[in-house]
Design an enzyme around this catalytic site. Structure first.
Site, PDB file in Angstrom:
ATOM      1  N   ARG A  22       0.976  -1.025  -0.724  1.00 43.49           N
ATOM      2  CA  ARG A  22       0.259   0.048   0.093  1.00 43.49           C
ATOM      3  C   ARG A  22       1.056   1.242   0.304  1.00 43.49           C
ATOM      4  O   ARG A  22       1.532   1.499   0.438  1.00 43.49           O
ATOM      5  CB  ARG A  22      -1.065  -0.388   1.128  1.00 43.49           C
ATOM      6  CG  ARG A  22      -2.020  -1.030   1.353  1.00 43.49           C
ATOM      7  CD  ARG A  22      -3.086  -1.183   2.162  1.00 43.49           C
ATOM      8  NE  ARG A  22      -3.663  -2.266   2.410  1.00 43.49           N
ATOM      9  CZ  ARG A  22      -4.334  -3.020   3.348  1.00 43.49           C
ATOM     10  NH1 ARG A  22      -4.172  -1.858   3.975  1.00 43.49           N
ATOM     11  NH2 ARG A  22      -5.187  -4.173   3.470  1.00 43.49           N
ATOM     12  N   SER A 115      -7.643  -1.396   0.726  1.00 40.05           N
ATOM     13  CA  SER A 115      -9.029  -1.756   2.158  1.00 40.05           C
ATOM     14  C   SER A 115      -9.612  -0.180   2.182  1.00 40.05           C
ATOM     15  O   SER A 115     -10.029   0.101   1.638  1.00 40.05           O
ATOM     16  CB  SER A 115      -7.955  -2.731   2.926  1.00 40.05           C
ATOM     17  OG  SER A 115      -8.520  -2.579   3.818  1.00 40.05           O
ATOM     18  N   HIS A 116      -9.676  -0.338   4.125  1.00 42.79           N
ATOM     19  CA  HIS A 116     -10.072   0.621   4.045  1.00 42.79           C
ATOM     20  C   HIS A 116      -8.774   1.962   3.991  1.00 42.79           C
ATOM     21  O   HIS A 116     -10.345   2.700   4.723  1.00 42.79           O
ATOM     22  CB  HIS A 116     -10.807   0.103   5.413  1.00 42.79           C
ATOM     23  CG  HIS A 116      -9.299  -0.222   6.538  1.00 42.79           C
ATOM     24  ND1 HIS A 116      -8.188  -1.357   6.353  1.00 42.79           N
ATOM     25  CD2 HIS A 116      -7.956   0.514   7.613  1.00 42.79           C
ATOM     26  CE1 HIS A 116      -7.264  -1.351   6.830  1.00 42.79           C
ATOM     27  NE2 HIS A 116      -6.880   0.433   7.913  1.00 42.79           N
ATOM     28  N   ASP A 286     -16.450  -1.614   4.286  1.00 41.62           N
ATOM     29  CA  ASP A 286     -15.128  -0.752   3.659  1.00 41.62           C
ATOM     30  C   ASP A 286     -14.999  -1.048   2.149  1.00 41.62           C
ATOM     31  O   ASP A 286     -16.319  -1.242   1.539  1.00 41.62           O
ATOM     32  CB  ASP A 286     -13.913  -1.692   3.856  1.00 41.62           C
ATOM     33  CG  ASP A 286     -13.644  -2.130   4.116  1.00 41.62           C
ATOM     34  OD1 ASP A 286     -13.988  -3.670   3.671  1.00 41.62           O
ATOM     35  OD2 ASP A 286     -11.778  -2.737   4.318  1.00 41.62           O
ATOM     36  N   ASP A 288     -12.817  -2.656   0.171  1.00 40.78           N
ATOM     37  CA  ASP A 288     -12.619  -3.635  -0.462  1.00 40.78           C
ATOM     38  C   ASP A 288     -13.833  -4.887  -0.289  1.00 40.78           C
ATOM     39  O   ASP A 288     -14.262  -6.293  -0.983  1.00 40.78           O
ATOM     40  CB  ASP A 288     -11.318  -4.258  -0.904  1.00 40.78           C
ATOM     41  CG  ASP A 288     -10.937  -4.438   0.429  1.00 40.78           C
ATOM     42  OD1 ASP A 288     -11.445  -4.299   1.551  1.00 40.78           O
ATOM     43  OD2 ASP A 288     -10.506  -5.934   0.763  1.00 40.78           O
ATOM     44  N   ASP A 290     -14.332  -6.566   2.700  1.00 43.69           N
ATOM     45  CA  ASP A 290     -13.375  -7.626   3.801  1.00 43.69           C
ATOM     46  C   ASP A 290     -13.953  -7.067   5.119  1.00 43.69           C
ATOM     47  O   ASP A 290     -13.791  -8.367   6.005  1.00 43.69           O
ATOM     48  CB  ASP A 290     -12.619  -8.147   3.529  1.00 43.69           C
ATOM     49  CG  ASP A 290     -11.089  -7.001   3.233  1.00 43.69           C
ATOM     50  OD1 ASP A 290     -11.991  -5.546   3.928  1.00 43.69           O
ATOM     51  OD2 ASP A 290      -9.923  -7.015   3.512  1.00 43.69           O
ATOM     52  N   ARG A 291     -14.191  -6.008   5.493  1.00 46.31           N
ATOM     53  CA  ARG A 291     -14.779  -5.530   7.155  1.00 46.31           C
ATOM     54  C   ARG A 291     -16.287  -5.012   6.863  1.00 46.31           C
ATOM     55  O   ARG A 291     -17.070  -4.827   6.625  1.00 46.31           O
ATOM     56  CB  ARG A 291     -14.088  -4.327   6.878  1.00 46.31           C
ATOM     57  CG  ARG A 291     -11.976  -4.618   7.282  1.00 46.31           C
ATOM     58  CD  ARG A 291     -11.309  -3.368   7.236  1.00 46.31           C
ATOM     59  NE  ARG A 291      -9.958  -3.511   7.093  1.00 46.31           N
ATOM     60  CZ  ARG A 291      -9.266  -3.179   8.169  1.00 46.31           C
ATOM     61  NH1 ARG A 291      -8.989  -2.977   9.742  1.00 46.31           N
ATOM     62  NH2 ARG A 291      -7.580  -3.768   7.890  1.00 46.31           N
ATOM     63  N   THR A 359      -1.980 -10.530  13.965  1.00 44.36           N
ATOM     64  CA  THR A 359      -3.107  -9.637  12.915  1.00 44.36           C
ATOM     65  C   THR A 359      -2.797  -9.793  11.507  1.00 44.36           C
ATOM     66  O   THR A 359      -1.222 -10.095  11.307  1.00 44.36           O
ATOM     67  CB  THR A 359      -2.573  -8.301  13.452  1.00 44.36           C
ATOM     68  OG1 THR A 359      -2.905  -8.175  14.740  1.00 44.36           O
ATOM     69  CG2 THR A 359      -3.333  -7.228  12.276  1.00 44.36           C
ATOM     70  N   GLU A 378     -10.630 -10.455  13.767  1.00 45.90           N
ATOM     71  CA  GLU A 378     -10.148  -9.321  14.343  1.00 45.90           C
ATOM     72  C   GLU A 378     -10.886  -8.833  14.659  1.00 45.90           C
ATOM     73  O   GLU A 378     -11.655  -8.208  14.210  1.00 45.90           O
ATOM     74  CB  GLU A 378      -8.819  -9.100  12.546  1.00 45.90           C
ATOM     75  CG  GLU A 378      -8.510  -9.910  12.293  1.00 45.90           C
ATOM     76  CD  GLU A 378      -7.224  -9.708  11.567  1.00 45.90           C
ATOM     77  OE1 GLU A 378      -5.984 -10.288  10.827  1.00 45.90           O
ATOM     78  OE2 GLU A 378      -7.469  -8.330  10.241  1.00 45.90           O
ATOM     79  N   SER A 380      -9.978  -5.297  13.830  1.00 48.09           N
ATOM     80  CA  SER A 380     -10.117  -3.834  12.855  1.00 48.09           C
ATOM     81  C   SER A 380     -11.427  -4.138  11.867  1.00 48.09           C
ATOM     82  O   SER A 380     -10.939  -4.610  10.590  1.00 48.09           O
ATOM     83  CB  SER A 380      -8.662  -3.957  12.448  1.00 48.09           C
ATOM     84  OG  SER A 380      -8.309  -5.284  11.760  1.00 48.09           O
ATOM     85  N   LYS A 391     -11.664 -12.637   5.001  1.00 47.77           N
ATOM     86  CA  LYS A 391     -12.400 -11.675   5.959  1.00 47.77           C
ATOM     87  C   LYS A 391     -13.771 -11.587   4.840  1.00 47.77           C
ATOM     88  O   LYS A 391     -13.269 -10.935   4.188  1.00 47.77           O
ATOM     89  CB  LYS A 391     -12.300 -10.414   7.042  1.00 47.77           C
ATOM     90  CG  LYS A 391     -11.158  -9.677   6.396  1.00 47.77           C
ATOM     91  CD  LYS A 391     -10.765  -8.766   7.748  1.00 47.77           C
ATOM     92  CE  LYS A 391     -10.238  -7.579   7.083  1.00 47.77           C
ATOM     93  NZ  LYS A 391      -8.105  -8.123   6.924  1.00 47.77           N
TER      94      LYS A 391
END
Length: 577
Positions: A22, A115-116, A286, A288, A290-291, A359, A378, A380, A391
């Site tokens: 990232r 991601s987020h 989020d 992408d 996954d959260r 993590t 997790e 997060s 996730k």
């Protein structure tokens, strides 16, 4: 197929972190930066001629995705891949990529996401590699990728115009190779129908007292949400917030927490408690997909509680987890080290083994593949199971909807009333007690300074006896401190120095680690948890307090022990969740 080989030189600052590489868009836009990362990956993996050569690619549609996805396609073909599956317009959620890798038996997938993290011309971009199991590449694979990228003198691509990825269908752009552009949602929705009882879910949406809000934060889950909640379950489209994927997420920070998902939080806390103004259930995902964040009317569900409640209820209401021949449908569970111990209590009550891992979702993969666990999470805001190796935000939302539907069916058979999220959470606390939980993030600290802070605390506290700790910190409530060093129970691979754990005599715990998901600088995270067991005869309402108030003495104690303000130059954390 006109393969070209072009000169290049390495970029030293291109090593993947916790979940892929990232960086900011300007860094990814540097000449050959994307190409070097991809060529390092292709050079470090088995040649496609040795296996079927099927690659999945797509991402959350953030800024620069349209450029990067074309480079992935051209370089994959140039490096010998025979078949590429790409989401229409390059859009695929991270859970969907993992689904496709597993369902189509692909060799792997390249996911274009940070991601987020925020998106936009000067914000973040990312690239992540998932292996043939659908899981994020383990540390040894990404280390090999980085080593290979540092030896590059050339990279391979195609001298070819950009491919059409708007039109769904299969084409053969060159003899012997296939480009398959797919509907971004179809395979994932079909899989959810295998996992969940859609008739049970539809019955919930048909109850007159049920109301629902979902916020995609202008991320990738918007189209999936429309397909699921509007087309499958019949909820009004007005129940969906910010469900059009945008390259800059509409200026939002696409992280589903109480700070950044403010539009949703405001809706879920409108009016007064119990007046029926706020919706029954709210959720967000989020960038992408996954959260997840789960909310009820005037009720925020902490991710650690959410994971434990899913595990406690899954076998009863989710077909995928229903046991056979009198055996449990859940084999084991796992949580990341900073995640509070809610899961441990439920696992003990159910007789399940509970694993603590560092993590990073990649650490769950080997446990799943070995059949040791099948639900994990997790702190997060990440929850998932062995249905894929990522996730999965929408999966978690469907789990909660299944729990509410099942509890409502039992409490009000054939009626319109529903059991509230708050009722489910309070009932769970009554059985298992409550963990009060907070996380402090110190963002944007220079990496060398962050490492100095971390190493200084390890040197001062880790491994000391209680007497030595008392001499160092002058606080007799601190019981012990160690560094979490992980050994994979399957592969025996070692992952040292995964965070500092500080334990207190009353059972409280604080974890400190440096996050590997920042695109620049470093983030020091502090995780606070305090457990209170609800005594017989006590009202559960007695324990329904503000975590900030309950944890305030612990937070002040850690400020003094860690000297965080002195060492970081920050009077307060950037974000508290």
């Amino acid at each position: 197929m006109n393969v070209i080989e072009l000169p290049t030189t390495p970029y030293p600052d291109s090593k993947a972190g916790t979940s892929g590489l990232r960086k900011t868009v300007p860094i990814f836009s540097q000449e050959r930066f994307v190409e070097n990362w991809l060529q390092g990956l292709f050079n470090s993996q088995p040649a496609p001629s040795d296996h079927p050569g099927l690659l999945v690619t797509g991402g959350d549609g953030r800024f620069f995705s349209d450029v990067a996805v074309q480079r992935v396609i051209k370089m994959a073909f140039a490096n010998g891949f025979k078949h590429i599956i790409v989401g229409q317009n390059g859009i695929l959620s991270t859970p969907c990529v993992s689904t496709l890798i597993r369902k189509r038996k692909a060799d792997g997938g390249i996911i274009l996401t940070a991601s987020h993290n925020p998106g936009g011309p000067n914000a973040d971009f990312g690239m992540k590699y998932n292996i043939s199991t659908g899981a994020p590449a383990p540390e040894d694979v990404m280390e090999a990728q980085y080593v290979a990228s540092q030896k590059l003198t050339t990279y391979k691509s195609l001298d070819h115009p950009d491919f059409d990825i708007q039109t769904i269908g299969t084409t053969n752009p060159f003899p012997g190779v296939t480009l398959e552009v797919i509907d971004s949602c179809e395979a994932y929705i079909a899989y959810m129908k295998e996992i969940f009882d859609f008739d049970l879910l539809k019955s919930l949406f048909n109850r007159k007292e049920f109301s629902f809000v979902f916020d995609a934060l202008n991320g990738v889950t918007g189209p999936y949400a429309k397909q699921l909640f509007v087309k499958e379950f019949g909820c009004p489209e007005s129940s969906l917030l910010q469900c059009t994927p945008l390259p800059d997420f509409g200026g939002l920070h696409p992280d589903p927490n109480q700070t950044y998902a403010k539009t949703l939080v405001d809706k879920m806390f409108i009016g007064k408690k119990g007046d029926g103004t706020a919706p029954v259930f709210g959720a967000a995902c989020d960038g992408d997909g996954d959260r997840n964040m789960i909310l009820g009317a005037h009720c925020f569900v902490n991710p650690a509680d959410s994971l434990a409640i899913i595990v406690e209820n899954a076998e009863e209401c989710i077909p995928y987890f229903k046991g056979k021949d009198g055996k449990s449908g859940i084999t084991g569970v796992s949580r990341s080290c900073p995640t509070a111990g809610c899961l441990d209590l439920v696992a003990a009550a159910k007789g399940l083994k509970c694993f603590e891992v560092p993590t990073g979702w990649k650490f769950f993969g080997n446990l799943m593949d070995a059949g040791l666990i099948n639900i994990c999470g997790e702190e997060s805001f990440g929850t998932g199971s062995d249905h894929i190796r990522e996730k999965d935000g929408l999966w978690a939302v469907l789990c909660w909807l299944s729990i509410i539907a099942n509890e409502s069916k039992k409490a009000y058979p054939g009626g319109d009333k529903v059991v509230s999220v708050k009722d489910i959470v309070m009932s769970y606390w009554k059985r298992h007690g409550r963990f009060f939980i907070q996380r402090y993030d110190y963002d944007g600290i220079e990496k060398a300074a962050a490492n100095s802070v971390y190493d200084g605390i390890v040197q001062r506290l880790a491994g000391k006896t209680k007497e030595e700790l008392l001499a160092v910190v002058g606080n007799d409530s601190i019981a012990s401190c160690d560094v979490f060093n992980y050994e994979d129970p399957v592969t025996k691979a070692k992952s040292p120095n995964q965070g500092i754990r500080i334990y207190f005599t009353d059972g409280s715990r604080v974890v400190m680690r440096i996050s590997g998901t920042s695109s620049s600088g470093a983030t020091i995270r502090l995780y606070f948890e305090k457990y209170l067991k609800i005594a017989d005869g006590d009202s559960v309402d007695k324990y329904d307090e503000d975590p900030a108030l309950v944890l305030a003495p612990l937070v002040e104690s850690i400020k003094k022990i860690s000297k965080m303000q002195e060492l970081t130059g920050r009077d307060a954390p950037s974000v508290i969740t």
